[in-house]
Design a protein around this motif. Structure first.
Motif, PDB file in Angstrom:
ATOM      1  N   LYS A 138       0.809  -1.162  -0.138  1.00 53.99           N
ATOM      2  CA  LYS A 138      -0.039  -0.012  -0.024  1.00 53.99           C
ATOM      3  C   LYS A 138       0.793   1.385  -0.013  1.00 53.99           C
ATOM      4  O   LYS A 138       1.860   1.429   0.777  1.00 53.99           O
ATOM      5  CB  LYS A 138      -0.815  -0.015   1.200  1.00 53.99           C
ATOM      6  N   ALA A 139       0.390   2.203  -0.783  1.00 53.23           N
ATOM      7  CA  ALA A 139       0.939   3.553  -0.891  1.00 53.23           C
ATOM      8  C   ALA A 139       0.332   4.713  -0.253  1.00 53.23           C
ATOM      9  O   ALA A 139      -0.760   4.785  -0.761  1.00 53.23           O
ATOM     10  CB  ALA A 139       1.637   3.938  -2.288  1.00 53.23           C
ATOM     11  N   GLU A 140       0.555   5.180   0.743  1.00 55.16           N
ATOM     12  CA  GLU A 140      -0.060   6.201   1.420  1.00 55.16           C
ATOM     13  C   GLU A 140       0.219   7.705   0.816  1.00 55.16           C
ATOM     14  O   GLU A 140       1.668   7.994   1.104  1.00 55.16           O
ATOM     15  CB  GLU A 140      -0.025   6.210   2.909  1.00 55.16           C
ATOM     16  N   ILE A 141      -0.273   8.452   0.215  1.00 53.62           N
ATOM     17  CA  ILE A 141       0.023   9.720  -0.105  1.00 53.62           C
ATOM     18  C   ILE A 141      -0.547  10.699   0.730  1.00 53.62           C
ATOM     19  O   ILE A 141      -1.832  10.921   0.570  1.00 53.62           O
ATOM     20  CB  ILE A 141      -0.228   9.940  -1.528  1.00 53.62           C
ATOM     21  N   ALA A 142       0.160  11.541   1.423  1.00 52.67           N
ATOM     22  CA  ALA A 142      -0.561  12.482   2.348  1.00 52.67           C
ATOM     23  C   ALA A 142      -0.673  13.633   1.495  1.00 52.67           C
ATOM     24  O   ALA A 142      -0.234  14.061   0.631  1.00 52.67           O
ATOM     25  CB  ALA A 142       0.595  13.041   3.360  1.00 52.67           C
ATOM     26  N   ASP A 143      -2.155  14.278   1.782  1.00 53.31           N
ATOM     27  CA  ASP A 143      -2.537  15.425   0.918  1.00 53.31           C
ATOM     28  C   ASP A 143      -1.739  16.610   1.213  1.00 53.31           C
ATOM     29  O   ASP A 143      -2.353  17.558   1.904  1.00 53.31           O
ATOM     30  CB  ASP A 143      -3.916  15.643   1.111  1.00 53.31           C
ATOM     31  N   ALA A 144      -0.461  16.703   0.873  1.00 57.31           N
ATOM     32  CA  ALA A 144       0.416  17.881   0.998  1.00 57.31           C
ATOM     33  C   ALA A 144       1.562  17.712   0.376  1.00 57.31           C
ATOM     34  O   ALA A 144       2.117  16.761  -0.254  1.00 57.31           O
ATOM     35  CB  ALA A 144       0.875  17.851   2.834  1.00 57.31           C
ATOM     36  N   SER A 145       2.126  19.052   0.299  1.00 53.71           N
ATOM     37  CA  SER A 145       3.362  19.045  -0.649  1.00 53.71           C
ATOM     38  C   SER A 145       4.066  20.138  -0.336  1.00 53.71           C
ATOM     39  O   SER A 145       3.717  21.254   0.015  1.00 53.71           O
ATOM     40  CB  SER A 145       3.273  18.861  -2.264  1.00 53.71           C
ATOM     41  N   TYR A 146       5.619  20.221  -0.333  1.00 49.68           N
ATOM     42  CA  TYR A 146       6.345  21.413  -0.316  1.00 49.68           C
ATOM     43  C   TYR A 146       6.639  21.932  -1.909  1.00 49.68           C
ATOM     44  O   TYR A 146       6.826  21.257  -2.729  1.00 49.68           O
ATOM     45  CB  TYR A 146       7.591  21.077   0.592  1.00 49.68           C
ATOM     46  N   SER A 147       6.842  23.278  -1.744  1.00 44.33           N
ATOM     47  CA  SER A 147       7.100  23.914  -3.172  1.00 44.33           C
ATOM     48  C   SER A 147       8.581  23.722  -3.525  1.00 44.33           C
ATOM     49  O   SER A 147       8.879  22.807  -4.485  1.00 44.33           O
ATOM     50  CB  SER A 147       6.617  25.464  -3.157  1.00 44.33           C
ATOM     51  N   GLU A 148       9.512  24.250  -3.041  1.00 46.21           N
ATOM     52  CA  GLU A 148      10.815  24.346  -3.610  1.00 46.21           C
ATOM     53  C   GLU A 148      11.789  23.858  -2.461  1.00 46.21           C
ATOM     54  O   GLU A 148      11.591  24.152  -1.251  1.00 46.21           O
ATOM     55  CB  GLU A 148      11.301  25.871  -3.947  1.00 46.21           C
ATOM     56  N   GLN A 149      12.722  23.097  -2.726  1.00 46.43           N
ATOM     57  CA  GLN A 149      13.890  22.569  -1.580  1.00 46.43           C
ATOM     58  C   GLN A 149      14.510  23.923  -0.915  1.00 46.43           C
ATOM     59  O   GLN A 149      14.859  24.713  -1.444  1.00 46.43           O
ATOM     60  CB  GLN A 149      14.695  21.779  -2.384  1.00 46.43           C
ATOM     61  N   SER A 150      14.387  23.880   0.215  1.00 46.03           N
ATOM     62  CA  SER A 150      14.908  25.061   0.892  1.00 46.03           C
ATOM     63  C   SER A 150      16.477  24.743   1.471  1.00 46.03           C
ATOM     64  O   SER A 150      17.242  25.615   1.503  1.00 46.03           O
ATOM     65  CB  SER A 150      14.133  25.018   2.354  1.00 46.03           C
ATOM     66  N   LEU A 151      16.867  23.391   1.553  1.00 42.86           N
ATOM     67  CA  LEU A 151      17.997  23.059   1.699  1.00 42.86           C
ATOM     68  C   LEU A 151      19.244  23.151   0.491  1.00 42.86           C
ATOM     69  O   LEU A 151      18.674  22.957  -0.628  1.00 42.86           O
ATOM     70  CB  LEU A 151      18.418  21.460   2.053  1.00 42.86           C
ATOM     71  N   ILE A 152      20.229  24.030   0.715  1.00 37.61           N
ATOM     72  CA  ILE A 152      21.120  24.015  -0.384  1.00 37.61           C
ATOM     73  C   ILE A 152      22.042  23.022  -0.339  1.00 37.61           C
ATOM     74  O   ILE A 152      22.622  22.878   0.778  1.00 37.61           O
ATOM     75  CB  ILE A 152      21.802  25.614  -0.274  1.00 37.61           C
ATOM     76  N   CYS A 153      22.205  22.099  -1.365  1.00 38.72           N
ATOM     77  CA  CYS A 153      22.967  20.936  -1.261  1.00 38.72           C
ATOM     78  C   CYS A 153      23.935  20.724  -2.363  1.00 38.72           C
ATOM     79  O   CYS A 153      23.639  20.938  -3.511  1.00 38.72           O
ATOM     80  CB  CYS A 153      22.202  19.713  -1.294  1.00 38.72           C
ATOM     81  N   THR A 154      25.175  20.602  -2.122  1.00 38.92           N
ATOM     82  CA  THR A 154      26.148  20.378  -3.143  1.00 38.92           C
ATOM     83  C   THR A 154      26.938  19.111  -3.126  1.00 38.92           C
ATOM     84  O   THR A 154      27.350  18.859  -1.854  1.00 38.92           O
ATOM     85  CB  THR A 154      27.124  21.336  -3.379  1.00 38.92           C
ATOM     86  N   HIS A 155      27.171  18.154  -4.074  1.00 39.37           N
ATOM     87  CA  HIS A 155      28.108  17.330  -4.032  1.00 39.37           C
ATOM     88  C   HIS A 155      28.913  17.532  -5.258  1.00 39.37           C
ATOM     89  O   HIS A 155      28.594  17.788  -6.390  1.00 39.37           O
ATOM     90  CB  HIS A 155      27.442  15.846  -4.316  1.00 39.37           C
ATOM     91  N   TRP A 156      30.390  17.349  -4.800  1.00 43.42           N
ATOM     92  CA  TRP A 156      31.337  18.299  -5.831  1.00 43.42           C
ATOM     93  C   TRP A 156      31.166  17.299  -6.937  1.00 43.42           C
ATOM     94  O   TRP A 156      31.519  16.256  -6.997  1.00 43.42           O
ATOM     95  CB  TRP A 156      32.641  18.323  -5.179  1.00 43.42           C
ATOM     96  N   PHE A 157      30.929  18.126  -8.153  1.00 44.04           N
ATOM     97  CA  PHE A 157      30.594  17.514  -9.459  1.00 44.04           C
ATOM     98  C   PHE A 157      32.422  17.592 -10.297  1.00 44.04           C
ATOM     99  O   PHE A 157      32.772  18.676 -10.522  1.00 44.04           O
ATOM    100  CB  PHE A 157      29.809  18.236 -10.151  1.00 44.04           C
ATOM    101  N   HIS A 158      32.878  16.368 -10.656  1.00 43.53           N
ATOM    102  CA  HIS A 158      34.183  16.256 -11.043  1.00 43.53           C
ATOM    103  C   HIS A 158      34.051  16.207 -12.752  1.00 43.53           C
ATOM    104  O   HIS A 158      33.953  14.906 -12.871  1.00 43.53           O
ATOM    105  CB  HIS A 158      34.825  15.203 -10.346  1.00 43.53           C
ATOM    106  N   THR A 159      34.075  17.181 -13.416  1.00 42.93           N
ATOM    107  CA  THR A 159      33.815  16.737 -14.925  1.00 42.93           C
ATOM    108  C   THR A 159      35.217  16.275 -15.648  1.00 42.93           C
ATOM    109  O   THR A 159      35.061  15.586 -16.617  1.00 42.93           O
ATOM    110  CB  THR A 159      33.475  18.064 -15.629  1.00 42.93           C
ATOM    111  N   ASP A 160      36.342  16.413 -14.857  1.00 42.86           N
ATOM    112  CA  ASP A 160      37.418  15.791 -15.450  1.00 42.86           C
ATOM    113  C   ASP A 160      37.357  14.176 -15.466  1.00 42.86           C
ATOM    114  O   ASP A 160      37.829  13.613 -16.301  1.00 42.86           O
ATOM    115  CB  ASP A 160      38.814  16.377 -14.778  1.00 42.86           C
ATOM    116  N   CYS A 161      36.700  13.981 -14.078  1.00 44.66           N
ATOM    117  CA  CYS A 161      36.650  12.448 -13.961  1.00 44.66           C
ATOM    118  C   CYS A 161      35.610  11.940 -15.119  1.00 44.66           C
ATOM    119  O   CYS A 161      35.825  10.615 -15.680  1.00 44.66           O
ATOM    120  CB  CYS A 161      36.022  11.865 -12.726  1.00 44.66           C
ATOM    121  N   LEU A 162      34.733  12.440 -15.520  1.00 37.86           N
ATOM    122  CA  LEU A 162      33.819  11.949 -16.663  1.00 37.86           C
ATOM    123  C   LEU A 162      34.550  11.921 -18.085  1.00 37.86           C
ATOM    124  O   LEU A 162      34.600  11.007 -18.638  1.00 37.86           O
ATOM    125  CB  LEU A 162      32.653  12.968 -16.647  1.00 37.86           C
ATOM    126  N   ALA A 163      35.332  13.017 -18.223  1.00 34.88           N
ATOM    127  CA  ALA A 163      36.297  13.196 -19.482  1.00 34.88           C
ATOM    128  C   ALA A 163      37.212  11.829 -19.465  1.00 34.88           C
ATOM    129  O   ALA A 163      37.510  11.056 -20.626  1.00 34.88           O
ATOM    130  CB  ALA A 163      36.915  14.397 -19.533  1.00 34.88           C
TER     131      ALA A 163
END
Length: 532
Positions: A138-163
């Motif tokens: 069973k999935a219980e969906i609460a009749d509520a939602s938040y608009s925009e994420q308030s937490l500022i969150c970074t995980h360092w993105f290493h583009t050289d590793c992708l290359a």
């Protein structure tokens, strides 16, 4: 065939289930995601089809990865399988409809329910067919939602590793395509603040060594005069915004662990394209300081022309220690002079750096959060290759998933505004001495605990496979946002009272129940309060 429906906090091994909390339902808000797992075992080798007619359900196979170094020798006891070396479940690979069961071995299937705001609050049935057997939850969906994420969150993105991993030329079409795909996966999991390589970031680089050039600011040097081009930076900004990134984390303008040198900076000169600054550069010498003074007004002009002033933050140097105080003070002083109208952030845990005005927004290691909580106007935190003691939250492969997810409740308890982690996709060894295959080497060459240096895996087609740990981390962000929403309705005091109800001590970075059931039911209680 034996099938168990387990929470997303379990870790399932062929011979053992760690965290065997069986569930009959999952709970989320209308615009959230929630996950559960199926543990399946057969008394014979067999190929099994798995399917669901629920259009809001994504199914993944869980692949195991090796873990040699799992933690420091002085680790605490809050690990699974005694933190032994071995294989741990982590990679989530989109399901292709069939799975091979080996006799008497547990196999795990990850199921993610994504209503995506398209379903009203209420109860829904999710059915998954496993080898002809229909499993319902069973999935219980609460009749509520938040608009925009308030937490500022970074995980360092290493583009050289992708290359490096995909063997594509930096800034080629293939490079940008892969960067976009990995950015989208980041945004889907709560990362809204992206490390932006003005110049090749001087992070985890051996003294005298260098990482592949990924600088976004073009430089032309004529004598002691510099001109700057921002076309690549503009392309990066536009791509990131298209993917959903909101904030931009300007890469460090001084080297890590001391701020003694300049990052690697390449430029067009009368002798061709060459490195003009790097390990041989005295960070506080006249040449580099003059360079920054010429860069700053042009960079700020670009930022303002693109409407980014309120969404850009600057780094000086990463993780300075007390012994680096004098050097960091000099660098921070120039940064304040040049970029004083912007937020200046750095990961550090010496309170004196803030107390003496060297840094405006320190990002403290979570093991030192008590030293900063209530003493600074905006609290940020991070964790990395430590902590692994005193039950502090982290997300190594050998840790229980609850130790990962509890971060959301803890950040709310401390009123945290931002979170940083250094490893979204770091596919090198420590100090960037060589590349690694993240599917076979998960501990950065035996230097960082397995799971510390990345939370996504490179798929063959240039897209990112999410990890089990990234999904659980995003659940922690959702927990944080649900508590923020509840605070808007009943106030912070009552929200904390609800969160701490039944606990012997108030929730803290080191004090929290080690119980899947407690966390799951606490989140369900939050949702029910929000639905009212």
């Amino acid at each position: 065939m034996e099938i168990k429906v387990l929470s997303s906090l379990a870790k399932i091994f062929p011979d053992e289930i760690c965290g065997e909390y069986e569930i009959q339902s999952v709970s989320c808000l209308k615009n959230e995601r929630t996950s559960f797992q199926l543990a399946v075992k057969s008394d014979s080798d067999v190929s099994v089809n798995i399917s669901s007619d629920c259009e809001y359900l994504d199914i993944y196979k869980i692949r195991y990865v090796p873990a040699k170094l799992t933690a420091g020798r002085d680790k605490d006891d809050y690990f699974i399988r005694n933190a032994e070396s071995g294989e741990y479940p982590d990679v989530l690979i989109p399901f292709d409809g069939e799975i091979i069961l080996k006799k008497d071995e547990w196999l795990s299937v990850w199921c993610e329910f994504i209503p995506d705001g398209k379903l009203d609050g209420g109860e829904y049935e999710i059915a998954v067919t496993v080898g002809g057997e229909r499993v319902k939850i069973k999935a219980e969906i609460a009749d509520a939602s938040y608009s925009e994420q308030s937490l500022i969150c970074t995980h360092w993105f290493h583009t050289d590793c992708l290359a490096s991993y995909y063997n594509v030329k930096v800034f080629s079409d293939g490079y940008w395509k892969t960067v976009e795909s990995f950015m989208r996966t980041a945004v889907q999991h709560g990362i809204n603040f992206i490390l932006t390589p003005l110049f090749t970031p001087p992070l985890d680089t051996a003294v005298g060594g260098e990482r592949p050039t990924v600088q976004l600011v073009d430089v032309k040097k004529v004598g002691r005069k510099y001109t700057f081009g921002f076309d690549k930076l503009k392309k990066w900004i536009e791509l990131a915004e298209k993917c959903g990134i909101k904030y931009f984390e300007m890469s460090h303008l001084y080297t890590q662990w001391g701020a003694k040198h300049a990052p690697k900076i390449m430029a067009e000169t009368n002798k061709g394209y060459k490195r003009i600054f790097g390990w041989g550069t005295n960070a506080h010498g006249g040449c580099y300081s003059d360079f920054l003074r010429q860069l700053a007004p042009q960079l700020i002009k670009f930022i303002d022309e693109n409407g980014l002033r309120e969404r850009c933050m600057f780094h000086t140097s990463d993780e300075p220690q007390k012994r680096h105080y004098k050097s960091y003070k000099k660098s921070a002083g120039l940064m304040k002079e040049l970029f004083g109208d912007f937020k200046r952030i750095d990961a550090l845990s010496e309170f004196s750096f803030y107390e003496n005005g060297l840094i405006e927004y320190p990002i403290t290691n979570i093991e030192h959060i008590e030293d900063f909580a209530g003493k600074i106007p905006e609290l940020w935190t991070y964790y990395c290759c430590n902590p692994y003691k005193n039950d502090l939250p982290n997300r190594f492969n050998a840790m229980p998933s609850l130790r990962n997810r509890i971060l959301g409740f803890i950040m709310y308890a401390y009123d945290v505004k931002g979170f940083l982690h250094w490893g979204y996709n770091f596919y090198y060894t420590r100090y960037s001495r060589r590349e690694v295959d993240p599917f076979t080497e998960t501990d950065a060459g035996g230097e960082f605990p397995s799971g510390d240096s990345f939370v996504v895996y490179p798929a063959p087609d240039g897209t990112a496979y999410a990890s089990l740990r990234l999904k659980v981390f995003y659940d922690a962000i959702q927990d944080f946002e649900a508590l923020r929403l509840l605070e808007q309705k009943i106030g912070r005091e009552k929200t904390l009272e609800m969160l701490n109800k039944g606990l012997e001590k108030p929730l803290s970075a080191t004090e929290y129940p080690h119980s899947e059931e407690w966390l799951t039911e606490k989140r369900r209680e939050i949702n029910r309060l929000l639905a009212k």
